[in-house]
Enzyme design. Structure first.
Site, PDB file in Angstrom:
ATOM      1  N   CYS A  64       0.834  -1.208   0.000  1.00  0.00           N
ATOM      2  CA  CYS A  64       0.000   0.000   0.000  1.00  0.00           C
ATOM      3  C   CYS A  64       0.870   1.259   0.000  1.00  0.00           C
ATOM      4  O   CYS A  64       1.598   1.521   0.964  1.00  0.00           O
ATOM      5  CB  CYS A  64      -0.897  -0.045   1.232  1.00  0.00           C
ATOM      6  SG  CYS A  64      -1.721   1.491   1.648  1.00  0.00           S
ATOM      7  N   CYS A  67       0.146   3.678   2.829  1.00  0.00           N
ATOM      8  CA  CYS A  67       0.647   3.101   4.084  1.00  0.00           C
ATOM      9  C   CYS A  67       2.139   3.369   4.241  1.00  0.00           C
ATOM     10  O   CYS A  67       2.615   3.696   5.331  1.00  0.00           O
ATOM     11  CB  CYS A  67       0.397   1.594   4.121  1.00  0.00           C
ATOM     12  SG  CYS A  67      -1.323   1.116   4.043  1.00  0.00           S
TER      13      CYS A  67
END
Length: 137
Positions: A64, A67
């Site tokens: 991600c 993230c």
């Protein structure tokens, strides 16, 4: 390789938990770790939430992009606030993510006094996270 990574995570978690927790003997909550604590499973998350007054839980995934951008912010929050920061890899802990209704990453949950009090989805800036944590400390 996966076994080696799990062993490293287990040792790191033990190390973080065994660090000096000034104030624990007088009944106060343990001092929050200065680094994010990786959590593997519901029991560890429950224990972390119950041991600390304010806990920021970062549900994330290695693949991600947001993230990865959030990771240094989360590390700064762990180092510079009274909140304990726990990280949960949603790929390794799919059942835990489902239990907390995590449908997208990053998802951040804030627990205060053992109760979930905030849910933030998506990239968050440091100012916003500090504000949310400050509301509950």
């Amino acid at each position: 390789m996966a076994e080696e990574i799990e062993e490293i995570r287990r040792r790191k978690l033990e190390e973080l938990r065994s660090r000096d927790t000034t104030g624990e003997s007088d009944g106060a909550a343990p001092r929050s770790p200065s680094e994010p604590v990786p959590v593997e499973g519901a029991a560890e998350l429950t224990e972390t939430v119950s041991e600390h007054d304010v806990v920021l839980v970062d549900f994330h995934a290695d693949w991600c992009g947001p993230c990865q951008m959030l990771e240094p912010v989360v590390e700064t929050i762990a180092a510079e606030t009274d909140a304990t920061v726990a990280t949960v890899d949603v790929d390794a802990n799919q059942q835990l993510a489902a239990e907390y209704g995590v449908r997208g990453v990053p998802t951040l949950l804030v627990f205060a006094d053992g109760q979930s009090v905030e849910r933030l989805v998506g990239m968050q800036d440091e100012t916003r996270l500090r504000s949310v944590i400050g509301e509950h400390t």
